[in-house]
Write an enzyme that holds these catalytic residues in place. Structure first.
Site, PDB file in Angstrom:
ATOM      1  N   ARG A   1      -2.760   7.333  -6.180  1.00  0.00           N
ATOM      2  CA  ARG A   1      -3.063   7.416  -4.802  1.00  0.00           C
ATOM      3  C   ARG A   1      -4.749   7.694  -4.264  1.00  0.00           C
ATOM      4  O   ARG A   1      -5.280   8.307  -5.087  1.00  0.00           O
ATOM      5  CB  ARG A   1      -2.561   8.568  -3.952  1.00  0.00           C
ATOM      6  CG  ARG A   1      -0.806   8.487  -3.913  1.00  0.00           C
ATOM      7  CD  ARG A   1      -0.096   9.638  -2.871  1.00  0.00           C
ATOM      8  NE  ARG A   1      -1.045   9.506  -1.901  1.00  0.00           N
ATOM      9  CZ  ARG A   1      -0.863  10.677  -0.783  1.00  0.00           C
ATOM     10  NH1 ARG A   1      -0.428  11.831  -1.160  1.00  0.00           N
ATOM     11  NH2 ARG A   1      -1.215  10.481   0.192  1.00  0.00           N
TER      12      ARG A   1
ATOM     13  N   HIS B   1      -3.100  -5.163   2.005  1.00  0.00           N
ATOM     14  CA  HIS B   1      -2.478  -5.291   3.476  1.00  0.00           C
ATOM     15  C   HIS B   1      -2.441  -6.682   3.677  1.00  0.00           C
ATOM     16  O   HIS B   1      -3.260  -7.188   4.604  1.00  0.00           O
ATOM     17  CB  HIS B   1      -3.308  -4.518   4.513  1.00  0.00           C
ATOM     18  CG  HIS B   1      -2.967  -3.012   4.331  1.00  0.00           C
ATOM     19  ND1 HIS B   1      -1.973  -2.405   5.361  1.00  0.00           N
ATOM     20  CD2 HIS B   1      -3.525  -2.041   3.655  1.00  0.00           C
ATOM     21  CE1 HIS B   1      -2.156  -1.342   4.837  1.00  0.00           C
ATOM     22  NE2 HIS B   1      -2.855  -0.987   4.186  1.00  0.00           N
TER      23      HIS B   1
ATOM     24  N   GLU C   1      -0.464  -8.227   5.505  1.00  0.00           N
ATOM     25  CA  GLU C   1      -0.090  -8.377   6.963  1.00  0.00           C
ATOM     26  C   GLU C   1      -1.380  -8.422   8.091  1.00  0.00           C
ATOM     27  O   GLU C   1      -1.369  -8.693   9.127  1.00  0.00           O
ATOM     28  CB  GLU C   1       0.872  -7.558   7.458  1.00  0.00           C
ATOM     29  CG  GLU C   1       0.411  -6.067   7.568  1.00  0.00           C
ATOM     30  CD  GLU C   1       0.050  -5.171   6.468  1.00  0.00           C
ATOM     31  OE1 GLU C   1      -0.130  -5.755   5.303  1.00  0.00           O
ATOM     32  OE2 GLU C   1      -0.374  -3.966   6.638  1.00  0.00           O
TER      33      GLU C   1
ATOM     34  N   CYS D   1       0.876  -1.211  -0.011  1.00  0.00           N
ATOM     35  CA  CYS D   1      -0.175  -0.192   0.192  1.00  0.00           C
ATOM     36  C   CYS D   1       0.803   1.439   0.147  1.00  0.00           C
ATOM     37  O   CYS D   1       1.452   1.623  -0.842  1.00  0.00           O
ATOM     38  CB  CYS D   1      -1.016  -0.076   1.157  1.00  0.00           C
ATOM     39  SG  CYS D   1      -2.442   0.710   0.910  1.00  0.00           S
TER      40      CYS D   1
HETATM   41  N1  GLN Z   1      -3.882   6.324   1.267  1.00  0.00           N
HETATM   42  C1  GLN Z   1      -2.566   6.189   1.744  1.00  0.00           C
HETATM   43  C2  GLN Z   1      -1.419   7.031   0.984  1.00  0.00           C
HETATM   44  O1  GLN Z   1      -1.831   7.576  -0.147  1.00  0.00           O
HETATM   45  C3  GLN Z   1      -1.907   4.619   1.600  1.00  0.00           C
HETATM   46  C4  GLN Z   1      -3.018   3.989   2.602  1.00  0.00           C
HETATM   47  C5  GLN Z   1      -2.443   2.475   3.040  1.00  0.00           C
HETATM   48  O2  GLN Z   1      -1.407   2.433   3.037  1.00  0.00           O
HETATM   49  N2  GLN Z   1      -3.360   1.899   3.622  1.00  0.00           N
HETATM   50  O3  GLN Z   1      -0.309   7.215   1.439  1.00  0.00           O
END
Ligand code: GLN
Length: 204
Positions: free
Chosen positions: A106, A172, A174, A79
């Site tokens: 993003r 994610h 994890e 992410c």
């Molecule tokens: N929205 C976050 C970003 O742009 C990423 C979200 C996440 O790591 N769960 O950095």
């Protein structure tokens, strides 16, 4: 045993450390440049990529990490970690490490669906599907040469990819109980250049 550093500036780093330890890796948090000298592989967790980038600068980690990444250090970015590694972020400059040939957008799923879960077929992990948790996830909008797609959502959106020993997911892994992505990464990290080829998924 592999020494796997987990960048622990902000975000979901504890869950990565727990999962890697469950798999028998020597996992530890990394906050300072000198701690990077001990790592055979690195995980960059999810969180807020702008905060992680800023803290990387403040802690003097950006330059040494970029050098290590360019010299072949295996890195798993989840992410926000993927955003840090991306060569292109839509509407912004490259991520601070700019090592993996993907363009990301993003927060690309919009407010209504900013968190969701999906069962993903991931051929390199075998059966069953991987239960993926997406939280304000980025989208991988384009991939460059040498980047292998590992998983897509139903509509075709790429959500996991690999470029040699660099592994990224927009979700994610994890946060679930399924260690197969971490296991895959450890195999990738210990293989000489042919990442993942000897990976044998476990049934869970
Ligand atoms: N929205 C976050 C970003 O742009 C990423 C979200 C996440 O790591 N769960 O950095």
């Amino acid at each position: 045993m592999k020494r796997v550093g987990v960048l622990a500036l902000q975000g979901a780093f504890i869950e990565h450390i727990d999962m890697l330890r469950r798999l028998g890796a020597e996992a530890f948090p990394v906050r300072l440049p000198q701690e990077l000298q001990r790592v055979d592989a690195l995980v960059i967790p999810g969180g807020e990529s702008t905060s992680i980038s800023r803290l990387m600068e403040i802690y003097g980690l950006t330059e040494p990490l970029k050098k290590l990444a360019e010299s072949g250090l295996p890195i798993f970015g989840t992410c926000a970690g993927l955003i840090i590694m991306a060569k292109q972020i839509e509407g912004q400059s490259p991520g601070p490490l700019a090592v993996i040939g993907v363009e990301v957008k993003r927060n690309a799923f919009g407010r209504q669906v900013d968190s969701f879960e999906a069962n993903l077929p991931v051929p390199v992990l075998g059966k069953p599907d991987f239960h993926a948790v997406f939280i304000r996830a980025p989208k991988i909008e384009r991939i460059g040469e040498g980047v292998e797609v590992l998983a897509r959502l139903d509509g075709g959106t790429v959500v996991a990819a690999r470029q040699e020993k660099l592994l990224v997911t927009t979700f994610h892994p994890e946060l679930t109980d399924d260690p197969r992505f971490h296991e895959y990464f450890l195999t990738l990290a210990s293989n000489g250049g042919h990442g993942g080829s000897s990976f044998r998924p476990r049934r869970s």
